[in-house]
Design a protein around this motif. Structure first.
Motif, PDB file in Angstrom:
ATOM      1  N   GLU A 109       7.041   3.370  -2.226  1.00  0.00           N
ATOM      2  CA  GLU A 109       6.567   4.439  -1.321  1.00  0.00           C
ATOM      3  C   GLU A 109       6.794   4.055   0.139  1.00  0.00           C
ATOM      4  O   GLU A 109       7.180   4.884   0.954  1.00  0.00           O
ATOM      5  CB  GLU A 109       5.077   4.728  -1.565  1.00  0.00           C
ATOM      6  CG  GLU A 109       4.751   5.264  -2.950  1.00  0.00           C
ATOM      7  CD  GLU A 109       5.509   6.540  -3.314  1.00  0.00           C
ATOM      8  OE1 GLU A 109       5.953   7.261  -2.406  1.00  0.00           O
ATOM      9  OE2 GLU A 109       5.672   6.792  -4.526  1.00  0.00           O
ATOM     10  N   GLY A 110       6.544   2.790   0.459  1.00  0.00           N
ATOM     11  CA  GLY A 110       6.773   2.329   1.838  1.00  0.00           C
ATOM     12  C   GLY A 110       8.254   2.398   2.202  1.00  0.00           C
ATOM     13  O   GLY A 110       8.628   2.789   3.314  1.00  0.00           O
ATOM     14  N   ILE A 111       9.100   2.038   1.237  1.00  0.00           N
ATOM     15  CA  ILE A 111      10.552   2.077   1.473  1.00  0.00           C
ATOM     16  C   ILE A 111      11.004   3.515   1.728  1.00  0.00           C
ATOM     17  O   ILE A 111      11.794   3.793   2.639  1.00  0.00           O
ATOM     18  CB  ILE A 111      11.301   1.456   0.269  1.00  0.00           C
ATOM     19  CG1 ILE A 111      11.050  -0.050   0.233  1.00  0.00           C
ATOM     20  CG2 ILE A 111      12.800   1.744   0.341  1.00  0.00           C
ATOM     21  CD1 ILE A 111      11.584  -0.759  -0.996  1.00  0.00           C
ATOM     22  N   LYS A 112      10.462   4.442   0.940  1.00  0.00           N
ATOM     23  CA  LYS A 112      10.861   5.851   1.087  1.00  0.00           C
ATOM     24  C   LYS A 112      10.464   6.409   2.445  1.00  0.00           C
ATOM     25  O   LYS A 112      10.957   7.452   2.873  1.00  0.00           O
ATOM     26  CB  LYS A 112      10.238   6.689  -0.029  1.00  0.00           C
ATOM     27  CG  LYS A 112      10.937   6.534  -1.364  1.00  0.00           C
ATOM     28  CD  LYS A 112      10.308   7.492  -2.343  1.00  0.00           C
ATOM     29  CE  LYS A 112      10.951   7.451  -3.705  1.00  0.00           C
ATOM     30  NZ  LYS A 112      10.095   8.157  -4.675  1.00  0.00           N
ATOM     31  N   LEU A 113       9.514   5.758   3.099  1.00  0.00           N
ATOM     32  CA  LEU A 113       9.118   6.202   4.445  1.00  0.00           C
ATOM     33  C   LEU A 113       9.887   5.431   5.531  1.00  0.00           C
ATOM     34  O   LEU A 113       9.610   5.584   6.716  1.00  0.00           O
ATOM     35  CB  LEU A 113       7.610   6.017   4.637  1.00  0.00           C
ATOM     36  CG  LEU A 113       6.731   6.920   3.758  1.00  0.00           C
ATOM     37  CD1 LEU A 113       5.275   6.513   3.860  1.00  0.00           C
ATOM     38  CD2 LEU A 113       6.909   8.377   4.140  1.00  0.00           C
ATOM     39  N   GLY A 114      10.812   4.594   5.097  1.00  0.00           N
ATOM     40  CA  GLY A 114      11.640   3.855   6.064  1.00  0.00           C
ATOM     41  C   GLY A 114      10.874   2.786   6.832  1.00  0.00           C
ATOM     42  O   GLY A 114      11.245   2.411   7.935  1.00  0.00           O
ATOM     43  N   LYS A 115       9.799   2.262   6.211  1.00  0.00           N
ATOM     44  CA  LYS A 115       8.969   1.256   6.898  1.00  0.00           C
ATOM     45  C   LYS A 115       9.606  -0.130   6.843  1.00  0.00           C
ATOM     46  O   LYS A 115      10.456  -0.406   6.009  1.00  0.00           O
ATOM     47  CB  LYS A 115       7.596   1.171   6.222  1.00  0.00           C
ATOM     48  CG  LYS A 115       6.796   2.454   6.286  1.00  0.00           C
ATOM     49  CD  LYS A 115       6.345   2.757   7.675  1.00  0.00           C
ATOM     50  CE  LYS A 115       5.542   4.047   7.721  1.00  0.00           C
ATOM     51  NZ  LYS A 115       5.227   4.468   9.080  1.00  0.00           N
ATOM     52  N   ARG A 116       9.098  -1.022   7.692  1.00  0.00           N
ATOM     53  CA  ARG A 116       9.404  -2.439   7.511  1.00  0.00           C
ATOM     54  C   ARG A 116       8.544  -2.957   6.364  1.00  0.00           C
ATOM     55  O   ARG A 116       7.321  -2.763   6.360  1.00  0.00           O
ATOM     56  CB  ARG A 116       9.104  -3.256   8.763  1.00  0.00           C
ATOM     57  CG  ARG A 116       9.214  -4.766   8.461  1.00  0.00           C
ATOM     58  CD  ARG A 116       9.083  -5.644   9.648  1.00  0.00           C
ATOM     59  NE  ARG A 116      10.164  -5.395  10.588  1.00  0.00           N
ATOM     60  CZ  ARG A 116      10.454  -6.192  11.624  1.00  0.00           C
ATOM     61  NH1 ARG A 116       9.743  -7.282  11.811  1.00  0.00           N
ATOM     62  NH2 ARG A 116      11.421  -5.907  12.455  1.00  0.00           N
ATOM     63  N   ILE A 117       9.183  -3.601   5.402  1.00  0.00           N
ATOM     64  CA  ILE A 117       8.446  -4.187   4.283  1.00  0.00           C
ATOM     65  C   ILE A 117       8.542  -5.706   4.421  1.00  0.00           C
ATOM     66  O   ILE A 117       9.633  -6.279   4.312  1.00  0.00           O
ATOM     67  CB  ILE A 117       9.061  -3.779   2.912  1.00  0.00           C
ATOM     68  CG1 ILE A 117       9.369  -2.268   2.832  1.00  0.00           C
ATOM     69  CG2 ILE A 117       8.175  -4.261   1.768  1.00  0.00           C
ATOM     70  CD1 ILE A 117       8.180  -1.352   2.769  1.00  0.00           C
ATOM     71  N   ALA A 118       7.419  -6.358   4.665  1.00  0.00           N
ATOM     72  CA  ALA A 118       7.363  -7.819   4.618  1.00  0.00           C
ATOM     73  C   ALA A 118       7.131  -8.147   3.147  1.00  0.00           C
ATOM     74  O   ALA A 118       6.024  -7.999   2.621  1.00  0.00           O
ATOM     75  CB  ALA A 118       6.222  -8.333   5.494  1.00  0.00           C
ATOM     76  N   LEU A 119       8.202  -8.540   2.463  1.00  0.00           N
ATOM     77  CA  LEU A 119       8.149  -8.592   0.992  1.00  0.00           C
ATOM     78  C   LEU A 119       7.855  -9.981   0.450  1.00  0.00           C
ATOM     79  O   LEU A 119       8.697 -10.872   0.503  1.00  0.00           O
ATOM     80  CB  LEU A 119       9.479  -8.085   0.406  1.00  0.00           C
ATOM     81  CG  LEU A 119       9.500  -7.962  -1.115  1.00  0.00           C
ATOM     82  CD1 LEU A 119       8.603  -6.828  -1.598  1.00  0.00           C
ATOM     83  CD2 LEU A 119      10.917  -7.751  -1.632  1.00  0.00           C
ATOM     84  N   ALA A 120       6.639 -10.154  -0.066  1.00  0.00           N
ATOM     85  CA  ALA A 120       6.309 -11.386  -0.797  1.00  0.00           C
ATOM     86  C   ALA A 120       6.479 -11.145  -2.294  1.00  0.00           C
ATOM     87  O   ALA A 120       6.911 -12.034  -3.023  1.00  0.00           O
ATOM     88  CB  ALA A 120       4.879 -11.813  -0.497  1.00  0.00           C
ATOM     89  N   ASN A 121       6.144  -9.943  -2.723  1.00  0.00           N
ATOM     90  CA  ASN A 121       6.144  -9.607  -4.156  1.00  0.00           C
ATOM     91  C   ASN A 121       7.566  -9.604  -4.723  1.00  0.00           C
ATOM     92  O   ASN A 121       8.250  -8.589  -4.778  1.00  0.00           O
ATOM     93  CB  ASN A 121       5.470  -8.227  -4.345  1.00  0.00           C
ATOM     94  CG  ASN A 121       5.418  -7.775  -5.797  1.00  0.00           C
ATOM     95  OD1 ASN A 121       6.152  -6.891  -6.223  1.00  0.00           O
ATOM     96  ND2 ASN A 121       4.561  -8.404  -6.571  1.00  0.00           N
TER      97      ASN A 121
END
Ligand code: NDP
Ligand code: MG
Length: 290
Positions: A109-121
């Motif tokens: 969902e965050g990706i679809k909003l074009g956000k910055r994702i600090a990805l640990a998962n």
């Protein structure tokens, strides 16, 4: 001021993220926090960080929190609550730090909003790397790795051309059972497996590190993050965990990113990228490193 949605705020990455937020409270605000069931810790976080919204995945624990703290903060529950806060989009950076497959749906969902994702998962990329990287391209989302090895590779690749990568070299500490003979491994206990020599992490990743499965997951994670075939990804054992990973280029040059092992550094970098901030967390004194 950048506002954060922290998925998994009571976990090891979540708590380290809040330490970074505390240090730079003039720059970052913990706006939304989510947990599975640990409402005792969440209550402390609410008191300190004053988020607008929290999600407790366990419905019973969410009800308990409501009776404890009333209307101080919006409380949502369940998996639906997780996707709801991710979809609202009233944040700048999503810190994706749930453990396991549960992290995938809200991260998308965050990706679809074009956000910055600090990805640990990392499970997000292990389970759905093709889908996630395609969506990130389509919606212009930045995926900044938090996993220390991948943060290192990301830092080594800054300013470099992708076509000039010869090899990605992931480092691995070897975990608590490095150098043990096969027959000795038959007798190891869970308690021993949970004692990682260099890192303090959640229990799933600590066990995965003891079995080396974590490095397998990280090869898959690197393949998707950096768009390189697995044949170009090597793993070397480096028990000191000072070199977090390396990139070898076509001209034979190798770049490495080094620091004392502390997850606050890659977490902070994922927030501050492309810049850096002076912090007290990590002092890497090169001449003193063995
Ligand atoms: P932890 O187990 O410490 O924390 C997990 C967090 O997610 C907690 O806040 C927990 O809530 C919440 N949670 C757990 N299960 C669910 C669920 N089913 N639904 C919703 N929330 C849930 O994990 P880590 O912080 O160690 O790891 C998080 C991710 O980061 C993992 O993917 C791991 O591989 C990756 N990672 C971690 C590193 C580390 O140093 N820890 C290093 C590199 C990568 P509650 O507290 O209520 O249970
Ligand atoms: Mg790692």
């Amino acid at each position: 001021m950048k506002e954060l949605l922290i998925l998994g705020s009571t976990g090891s990455i979540g708590a380290n993220t809040l330490t970074v937020v505390r240090e730079f409270s003039n720059l970052y605000k913990a706006k939304v926090l989510t947990v599975n069931s640990n409402i005792d810790e969440l209550e402390k976080q609410i008191n300190e960080f004053k988020p607008e919204t929290v999600v407790v995945t366990s419905p019973a624990r969410a009800e308990e929190l409501k009776t404890r703290i009333g209307g101080e903060v919006e409380i949502l529950c369940g998996i639906d609550g997780l996707t709801e806060v991710a979809k609202r989009g009233n944040y700048d950076i999503m810190v994706s730090a749930l453990v396991g497959f549960a992290g995938l749906a809200p991260t998308i969902e965050g990706i679809k909003l074009g956000k910055r994702i600090a990805l640990a998962n990392k499970e997000t990329l292990v389970a759905a790397g093709s889908l996630v990287t395609d969506l990130a391209k389509q919606f212009g989302a930045e995926i900044i790795p938090v996993d220390s090895e991948h943060s290192a590779i990301f830092q080594c690749l800054a300013g470099e051309s992708h076509s000039e990568i010869a090899k990605i070299i992931l480092t691995a500490s070897g975990g608590p059972f490095f150098k043990r003979e096969k027959h000795e491994l038959e007798k190891v206990t869970v308690i021993e497996a949970l004692k990682h020599p260099n890192w303090t992490m959640g229990s799933k990743i600590t066990i995965d590190s003891a079995t080396m499965m974590n490095k397998g997951l990280e090869i898959i994670e690197a393949k998707w993050l950096f768009n390189v075939p697995v044949e170009k990804i090597d793993v070397v054992i480096h028990p000191q965990s000072i070199i977090h990973s390396m990139v070898e280029f076509v001209d034979g040059s190798i770049k490495a990113q080094m620091s004392k092992p502390d997850m606050k550094l890659p977490i902070q970098y994922a927030l501050t990228y492309p810049g850096r901030l002076a912090s007290r967390f990590v002092e890497t004194n090169f001449p003193k490193i063995h």
